[in-house]
Scaffold this motif. Sequence first.
Motif, PDB file in Angstrom:
ATOM      1  N   ALA A   1      29.235 -60.250  22.761  1.00  0.00           N
ATOM      2  CA  ALA A   1      30.175 -59.228  23.793  1.00  0.00           C
ATOM      3  C   ALA A   1      30.354 -59.779  24.609  1.00  0.00           C
ATOM      4  N   LEU A   2      31.645 -58.830  25.503  1.00  0.00           N
ATOM      5  CA  LEU A   2      32.301 -60.475  26.327  1.00  0.00           C
ATOM      6  C   LEU A   2      32.085 -58.907  27.731  1.00  0.00           C
ATOM      7  N   PRO A   3      32.040 -59.472  29.098  1.00  0.00           N
ATOM      8  CA  PRO A   3      32.469 -58.624  30.213  1.00  0.00           C
ATOM      9  C   PRO A   3      33.764 -58.189  30.336  1.00  0.00           C
ATOM     10  N   ARG A   4      33.265 -55.760  30.270  1.00  0.00           N
ATOM     11  CA  ARG A   4      34.227 -55.250  30.466  1.00  0.00           C
ATOM     12  C   ARG A   4      35.065 -56.458  31.664  1.00  0.00           C
TER      13      ARG A   4
ATOM     14  N   ASN B   1      40.469 -66.119  43.167  1.00  0.00           N
ATOM     15  CA  ASN B   1      39.466 -67.034  42.658  1.00  0.00           C
ATOM     16  C   ASN B   1      38.536 -66.285  43.386  1.00  0.00           C
ATOM     17  N   GLY B   2      36.904 -66.706  42.778  1.00  0.00           N
ATOM     18  CA  GLY B   2      36.213 -65.799  43.344  1.00  0.00           C
ATOM     19  C   GLY B   2      35.381 -64.117  43.315  1.00  0.00           C
ATOM     20  N   VAL B   3      36.271 -64.156  42.163  1.00  0.00           N
ATOM     21  CA  VAL B   3      35.756 -62.610  41.447  1.00  0.00           C
ATOM     22  C   VAL B   3      35.466 -63.065  39.874  1.00  0.00           C
ATOM     23  N   LEU B   4      33.725 -63.005  39.702  1.00  0.00           N
ATOM     24  CA  LEU B   4      33.227 -63.175  38.452  1.00  0.00           C
ATOM     25  C   LEU B   4      32.634 -62.294  37.770  1.00  0.00           C
ATOM     26  N   ALA B   5      32.376 -62.406  36.857  1.00  0.00           N
ATOM     27  CA  ALA B   5      31.610 -61.235  35.699  1.00  0.00           C
ATOM     28  C   ALA B   5      30.395 -62.984  34.614  1.00  0.00           C
ATOM     29  N   LEU B   6      29.923 -62.355  34.178  1.00  0.00           N
ATOM     30  CA  LEU B   6      28.505 -62.900  33.720  1.00  0.00           C
ATOM     31  C   LEU B   6      28.660 -62.831  31.821  1.00  0.00           C
ATOM     32  N   ARG B   7      28.431 -63.703  31.620  1.00  0.00           N
ATOM     33  CA  ARG B   7      28.240 -63.781  30.410  1.00  0.00           C
ATOM     34  C   ARG B   7      27.646 -65.030  29.839  1.00  0.00           C
ATOM     35  N   GLY B   8      27.755 -66.673  30.156  1.00  0.00           N
ATOM     36  CA  GLY B   8      27.381 -67.645  30.061  1.00  0.00           C
ATOM     37  C   GLY B   8      26.861 -68.356  31.085  1.00  0.00           C
TER      38      GLY B   8
ATOM     39  N   VAL C   1      31.273 -59.434  42.630  1.00  0.00           N
ATOM     40  CA  VAL C   1      30.297 -60.599  40.939  1.00  0.00           C
ATOM     41  C   VAL C   1      30.708 -58.924  40.215  1.00  0.00           C
ATOM     42  N   VAL C   2      31.012 -58.730  39.430  1.00  0.00           N
ATOM     43  CA  VAL C   2      32.603 -57.644  38.149  1.00  0.00           C
ATOM     44  C   VAL C   2      30.949 -58.093  37.146  1.00  0.00           C
ATOM     45  N   GLY C   3      30.537 -56.691  37.379  1.00  0.00           N
ATOM     46  CA  GLY C   3      29.326 -56.320  36.106  1.00  0.00           C
ATOM     47  C   GLY C   3      29.194 -54.456  35.991  1.00  0.00           C
ATOM     48  N   ILE C   4      30.725 -54.054  34.856  1.00  0.00           N
ATOM     49  CA  ILE C   4      30.908 -52.657  34.618  1.00  0.00           C
ATOM     50  C   ILE C   4      30.915 -52.572  33.317  1.00  0.00           C
ATOM     51  N   GLY C   5      29.548 -53.429  32.650  1.00  0.00           N
ATOM     52  CA  GLY C   5      29.769 -53.303  31.273  1.00  0.00           C
ATOM     53  C   GLY C   5      30.306 -53.979  30.172  1.00  0.00           C
ATOM     54  N   VAL C   6      30.092 -54.771  28.909  1.00  0.00           N
ATOM     55  CA  VAL C   6      30.432 -54.997  27.975  1.00  0.00           C
ATOM     56  C   VAL C   6      31.522 -54.576  27.108  1.00  0.00           C
ATOM     57  N   LEU C   7      32.430 -55.203  25.916  1.00  0.00           N
ATOM     58  CA  LEU C   7      32.609 -54.717  24.856  1.00  0.00           C
ATOM     59  C   LEU C   7      32.762 -55.312  24.110  1.00  0.00           C
ATOM     60  N   PRO C   8      31.801 -55.126  22.885  1.00  0.00           N
ATOM     61  CA  PRO C   8      31.636 -55.920  21.815  1.00  0.00           C
ATOM     62  C   PRO C   8      32.750 -57.050  20.898  1.00  0.00           C
TER      63      PRO C   8
ATOM     64  N   GLY D   1      23.635 -57.801  16.114  1.00  0.00           N
ATOM     65  CA  GLY D   1      23.460 -58.504  17.749  1.00  0.00           C
ATOM     66  C   GLY D   1      24.539 -57.668  18.904  1.00  0.00           C
ATOM     67  N   ASP D   2      25.268 -58.041  19.427  1.00  0.00           N
ATOM     68  CA  ASP D   2      26.354 -57.061  20.779  1.00  0.00           C
ATOM     69  C   ASP D   2      27.607 -56.519  20.097  1.00  0.00           C
ATOM     70  N   CYS D   3      27.344 -57.543  18.944  1.00  0.00           N
ATOM     71  CA  CYS D   3      28.849 -57.356  18.366  1.00  0.00           C
ATOM     72  C   CYS D   3      28.478 -56.064  17.375  1.00  0.00           C
ATOM     73  N   THR D   4      28.018 -55.576  16.941  1.00  0.00           N
ATOM     74  CA  THR D   4      28.288 -54.684  16.293  1.00  0.00           C
ATOM     75  C   THR D   4      28.126 -53.268  16.394  1.00  0.00           C
ATOM     76  N   ALA D   5      28.132 -51.806  15.489  1.00  0.00           N
ATOM     77  CA  ALA D   5      27.300 -50.355  16.422  1.00  0.00           C
ATOM     78  C   ALA D   5      27.567 -49.851  14.223  1.00  0.00           C
TER      79      ALA D   5
END
Lengths: 418, 107
Positions: free
Chosen positions: A112-115, A125-132, A242-249, A282-286
């Motif tokens: 999945a990828l962060p929304r 710069n300085g606006v971050l999201a978490l995946r890897g 840090v932006v943590g507003i969910g993920v998209l498959p 995994g996260d990519c499925t429904a």
Amino acid sequence: MQSQAPIVILGAGQAGVQIAESLRQEGFAGRLLLLGEEPHAPYQRPPLSKRWLAEAGSLSALSLRGPDALVRRQIELRLETRITAIDRVRREVHPSNAAPLSYAKLAIATGALPRTLAVPGASLNGVLALRGIADSLAIGAAIRRCAAEQQPVVVVGGGFIGLEVAASARKLNAAVTVLEGMPRLMSRVTAPIVSEAFTRLHRSHGVQLLFGAQVTEIVGREGRVVAVRTADGQEYPAGCVVVGIGVLPDDVLARAAGLACERGIIVDDCSRTSDPLIVAAGDCTARRMPDGELLRLESVQNAVEQGKAGAAALMDRERPFRSTPWFWSDQYDVKLQMVGLSPGYDQVVTRGDLSKPAFSAFYFAAGRLLAVDSLSRIADHMQSKRLLDRGLSPTPEQAADPLFDLQSLLKEATADGA
Amino acid sequence: MPRVRYLEPSGREVTLELESGQSLMRGAVDAGVDGIEAQCGGHCICATCHCYVQAPWLDKLPAPSDDEKLMLSNVAAKRLPESRLSCQLIATNALDGLTVRFPDRQS
């Protein structure tokens, strides 16, 4: 040549690795190719927002399987391999940097990828999201700089990722502001009583929490974030965001290849997609449930169990994933363990000490147990997991009674031969 | 470096040299020993790294924490008196030769 083509797995995360290992356990003796986009060997993602973030651990501490494990199982790992297309007619995948790779069968485990925030300034710069790993390292560095320069860290989103990052940032002595759009924390997955316990927990650790906060702009100076503005006109100073507003498959490749997708790659409980040669996990499925609804889960257990199911399906066997979903989160010294799915509940009862917090919330619908959230109550979690796996339910009165032994229901069921 | 012997569900034996301080779970997943899942990565919350400690080692190990005991109540395979979670067992020189067996299922 077609028969000599390997099984190709897109994605070398938890689900991809599980598919590869389970294929060997299922007796697959042919070539197995595991493709990962990142430069890192397979690693665990949950610690990236938790302990690893705060402690800046070594890369080897994150390792999911050592290189020996893959060699031993004859799993060919190719890193830094980005796939740009799946050609289902020619049975090929197209790497961006190499000739097409043929597949006999294909497994998709792209995660999945962060929304992203759709507001002005979101790419400063300085606006971050978490995946890897790279994101976790960047967030850790930004938090440490904020702590050193006495600038606040602003976390957008009061869900699991946002709150775990907030707790980690407090551990690193940075000031933290959490902006949550909804009226309470983790509102999508927990009852108000659990949200309130986490609100008290974070406030007691000095986090500034704001609810109903609609971010309208990230304000920058010379290309760097300096503040976050909300719809009510408030401005929150920020050394980093840090932006943590969910993920998209990440179903982009599958969708482009014409596989059935809807908020994720649609799979059945055996991880089969709409193409008989392709599974996904995994996260990519429904996942299509028996009642026709689509269920999206983002968890290690889901990746592992769908991976096992998908490997079996590639061997033309059925090994459906039907066990009860579970999740976990660590925030400060509170261990949150969740089992079951609570949506649709009409009653919540608690067991334990709400103030500590060390309690469990039991979710019921029409008197039947749906799910349990346990805060530092391991026994409740484990007993509830066994109850739910076996389709057993305490009454709400039993769940709320600290003197009632939940385990006795399991013993009764065993005695009854259930 | 302490050596640890792992018995896989198939009966095959794998001997590994672990770093002192490394968990038995970590050693096993890094080397690809069969019979272990370790879904949570060593946080004592999933009970999928269950092992049976072989004689005479059980008494030489530090006793399980309360958390580990609770987790052991929910292992997928049969719980035996010698059941432990391998993420909670730390290799040390004093434990050179420690032998554990993995069950046939973890979840």
